[in-house]
Design a protein around this motif. Structure first.
Motif, PDB file in Angstrom:
ATOM      1  N   PRO A  97       0.820  -1.228   0.000  1.00  0.00           N
ATOM      2  CA  PRO A  97       0.000   0.000   0.000  1.00  0.00           C
ATOM      3  C   PRO A  97       0.845   1.265   0.000  1.00  0.00           C
ATOM      4  O   PRO A  97       0.485   2.254  -0.654  1.00  0.00           O
ATOM      5  CB  PRO A  97      -0.813  -0.131   1.299  1.00  0.00           C
ATOM      6  CG  PRO A  97      -0.881  -1.591   1.562  1.00  0.00           C
ATOM      7  CD  PRO A  97       0.440  -2.134   1.111  1.00  0.00           C
ATOM      8  N   ALA A  98       1.979   1.250   0.718  1.00  0.00           N
ATOM      9  CA  ALA A  98       2.848   2.433   0.749  1.00  0.00           C
ATOM     10  C   ALA A  98       3.443   2.715  -0.624  1.00  0.00           C
ATOM     11  O   ALA A  98       3.592   3.877  -1.016  1.00  0.00           O
ATOM     12  CB  ALA A  98       3.961   2.241   1.777  1.00  0.00           C
ATOM     13  N   ILE A 100       2.076   2.102  -3.551  1.00  0.00           N
ATOM     14  CA  ILE A 100       1.026   2.643  -4.429  1.00  0.00           C
ATOM     15  C   ILE A 100       0.631   4.055  -4.000  1.00  0.00           C
ATOM     16  O   ILE A 100       0.636   4.994  -4.815  1.00  0.00           O
ATOM     17  CB  ILE A 100      -0.201   1.712  -4.424  1.00  0.00           C
ATOM     18  CG1 ILE A 100       0.190   0.331  -4.972  1.00  0.00           C
ATOM     19  CG2 ILE A 100      -1.339   2.314  -5.235  1.00  0.00           C
ATOM     20  CD1 ILE A 100      -0.866  -0.736  -4.805  1.00  0.00           C
ATOM     21  N   ILE A 101       0.292   4.216  -2.719  1.00  0.00           N
ATOM     22  CA  ILE A 101      -0.138   5.521  -2.214  1.00  0.00           C
ATOM     23  C   ILE A 101       1.023   6.515  -2.253  1.00  0.00           C
ATOM     24  O   ILE A 101       0.848   7.690  -2.603  1.00  0.00           O
ATOM     25  CB  ILE A 101      -0.694   5.397  -0.789  1.00  0.00           C
ATOM     26  CG1 ILE A 101      -1.921   4.484  -0.790  1.00  0.00           C
ATOM     27  CG2 ILE A 101      -1.058   6.768  -0.217  1.00  0.00           C
ATOM     28  CD1 ILE A 101      -2.409   4.116   0.605  1.00  0.00           C
ATOM     29  N   GLY A 102       2.224   6.038  -1.907  1.00  0.00           N
ATOM     30  CA  GLY A 102       3.390   6.909  -1.907  1.00  0.00           C
ATOM     31  C   GLY A 102       3.716   7.426  -3.290  1.00  0.00           C
ATOM     32  O   GLY A 102       4.036   8.610  -3.468  1.00  0.00           O
ATOM     33  N   THR A 103       3.658   6.555  -4.294  1.00  0.00           N
ATOM     34  CA  THR A 103       3.922   6.971  -5.676  1.00  0.00           C
ATOM     35  C   THR A 103       2.931   8.040  -6.110  1.00  0.00           C
ATOM     36  O   THR A 103       3.311   9.070  -6.688  1.00  0.00           O
ATOM     37  CB  THR A 103       3.844   5.761  -6.630  1.00  0.00           C
ATOM     38  OG1 THR A 103       4.859   4.823  -6.273  1.00  0.00           O
ATOM     39  CG2 THR A 103       4.036   6.191  -8.069  1.00  0.00           C
ATOM     40  N   TYR A 104       1.654   7.806  -5.818  1.00  0.00           N
ATOM     41  CA  TYR A 104       0.625   8.787  -6.189  1.00  0.00           C
ATOM     42  C   TYR A 104       0.832  10.099  -5.440  1.00  0.00           C
ATOM     43  O   TYR A 104       0.798  11.182  -6.041  1.00  0.00           O
ATOM     44  CB  TYR A 104      -0.761   8.214  -5.872  1.00  0.00           C
ATOM     45  CG  TYR A 104      -1.894   9.171  -6.171  1.00  0.00           C
ATOM     46  CD1 TYR A 104      -2.384   9.313  -7.466  1.00  0.00           C
ATOM     47  CD2 TYR A 104      -2.463   9.939  -5.150  1.00  0.00           C
ATOM     48  CE1 TYR A 104      -3.411  10.193  -7.744  1.00  0.00           C
ATOM     49  CE2 TYR A 104      -3.496  10.821  -5.419  1.00  0.00           C
ATOM     50  CZ  TYR A 104      -3.975  10.954  -6.721  1.00  0.00           C
ATOM     51  OH  TYR A 104      -4.985  11.840  -6.988  1.00  0.00           O
ATOM     52  N   GLY A 105       1.049  10.012  -4.129  1.00  0.00           N
ATOM     53  CA  GLY A 105       1.188  11.222  -3.326  1.00  0.00           C
ATOM     54  C   GLY A 105       2.420  12.030  -3.665  1.00  0.00           C
ATOM     55  O   GLY A 105       2.374  13.273  -3.695  1.00  0.00           O
ATOM     56  N   LYS A 108       1.903  13.899  -6.825  1.00  0.00           N
ATOM     57  CA  LYS A 108       1.051  15.061  -6.573  1.00  0.00           C
ATOM     58  C   LYS A 108       1.714  16.074  -5.637  1.00  0.00           C
ATOM     59  O   LYS A 108       1.186  17.162  -5.416  1.00  0.00           O
ATOM     60  CB  LYS A 108      -0.281  14.614  -5.959  1.00  0.00           C
ATOM     61  CG  LYS A 108      -1.150  13.777  -6.887  1.00  0.00           C
ATOM     62  CD  LYS A 108      -1.662  14.590  -8.053  1.00  0.00           C
ATOM     63  CE  LYS A 108      -2.622  13.782  -8.910  1.00  0.00           C
ATOM     64  NZ  LYS A 108      -3.112  14.564 -10.081  1.00  0.00           N
ATOM     65  N   VAL A 113       1.217  12.254   2.467  1.00  0.00           N
ATOM     66  CA  VAL A 113       1.805  10.905   2.430  1.00  0.00           C
ATOM     67  C   VAL A 113       3.056  10.795   3.304  1.00  0.00           C
ATOM     68  O   VAL A 113       3.560   9.686   3.505  1.00  0.00           O
ATOM     69  CB  VAL A 113       2.161  10.489   0.978  1.00  0.00           C
ATOM     70  CG1 VAL A 113       0.914  10.400   0.125  1.00  0.00           C
ATOM     71  CG2 VAL A 113       3.191  11.419   0.365  1.00  0.00           C
ATOM     72  N   LEU A 116       2.837   8.280   6.245  1.00  0.00           N
ATOM     73  CA  LEU A 116       2.793   6.906   5.737  1.00  0.00           C
ATOM     74  C   LEU A 116       4.184   6.453   5.305  1.00  0.00           C
ATOM     75  O   LEU A 116       4.606   5.326   5.596  1.00  0.00           O
ATOM     76  CB  LEU A 116       1.824   6.811   4.554  1.00  0.00           C
ATOM     77  CG  LEU A 116       1.806   5.454   3.823  1.00  0.00           C
ATOM     78  CD1 LEU A 116       1.326   4.353   4.755  1.00  0.00           C
ATOM     79  CD2 LEU A 116       0.938   5.527   2.568  1.00  0.00           C
ATOM     80  N   TYR A 120       6.475   3.401   6.513  1.00  0.00           N
ATOM     81  CA  TYR A 120       7.050   2.421   5.595  1.00  0.00           C
ATOM     82  C   TYR A 120       8.555   2.297   5.796  1.00  0.00           C
ATOM     83  O   TYR A 120       9.092   1.186   5.876  1.00  0.00           O
ATOM     84  CB  TYR A 120       6.785   2.803   4.135  1.00  0.00           C
ATOM     85  CG  TYR A 120       7.774   2.132   3.223  1.00  0.00           C
ATOM     86  CD1 TYR A 120       7.682   0.773   2.945  1.00  0.00           C
ATOM     87  CD2 TYR A 120       8.871   2.835   2.716  1.00  0.00           C
ATOM     88  CE1 TYR A 120       8.636   0.130   2.168  1.00  0.00           C
ATOM     89  CE2 TYR A 120       9.835   2.207   1.944  1.00  0.00           C
ATOM     90  CZ  TYR A 120       9.708   0.856   1.678  1.00  0.00           C
ATOM     91  OH  TYR A 120      10.663   0.228   0.925  1.00  0.00           O
TER      92      TYR A 120
END
Length: 207
Positions: A97-98, A100-105, A108, A113, A116, A120
């Protein structure tokens, strides 16, 4: 206002590349033991599974990596490497999850993030440091005085290099990220405290 491009944020760019590469490795190799039987035999997926299994088998032959053996239940005693089962759960629940969310955040450029990614980096340092130090201290295959169990886990010099080589970036990048994210989160908390204090003083003056 558009976020600053990743190319102008070198550390964030490194983190994103690291996350994408690690995500591919996690989903294709690390979690291969969790593939259900139907996926292993499903037309198309079975070819992918066999290809990945060939990679795993080649790596096992070259390295005798006990962590790979543990994830495939090939160790002499299951209890010796129970921590690898815990690490696999951590990879599914925290690391993937980190990534995926980290790449997106990070793309942006949102500070949301940072906490998180600090979590991680903390988890990654625990897991990777454990693997690193165990790998360094595993017995040498050149030692003729080893007992049967020690011989089972003994590494050749080439095998040890095969294990340790890829670990270095997976240890250094989370270490840098941990320090970086701790600084960023601390800075945000300090700014929030200062803003709250300033607003409190302004409110008192108005009264």
């Amino acid at each position: 206002m558009a976020p600053k491009p990743l190319t102008s944020r070198p550390l964030d760019l490194i983190y994103v590349i690291f996350f994408v590469v690690h995500l591919v490795i996690s989903l294709s190799i690390d979690l291969l033991p969790l593939w259900p039987a139907w996926a292993q035999n499903f037309p198309g997926l079975n070819l992918v599974y066999r290809l990945l299994m060939d990679v795993v088998e080649d790596y096992k032959t070259k390295s005798n990596d006990p962590f790979i053996l543990a994830t495939w239940n090939l160790v002499k005693h299951d209890w010796e490497f129970y921590f690898m089962k815990v690490f696999m759960v951590m990879e599914v629940l925290i690391q993937i999850p980190a990534f995926i969310i980290g790449t997106y955040g990070l793309r942006k450029n949102t500070p949301l993030v940072y906490p998180l990614l600090l979590c991680y980096a903390s988890a990654a340092l625990v897991t990777t440091t454990t693997v690193f130090f165990v790998s360094v201290n595993l017995p040498s295959a050149n030692d003729t005085s080893l007992d049967a169990t020690s011989k089972f886990y003994a590494l050749t010099d080439e095998g040890r290099r095969t294990i340790l080589g890829p670990i270095i970036p997976f240890l250094l990048i989370p270490a840098v990220m941990w320090v970086d994210m701790l600084i960023r989160v601390t800075s945000l908390v300090s700014a929030g405290i200062q803003k709250t204090a300033t607003a409190g003083k302004t409110g008192k003056k108005e009264l």
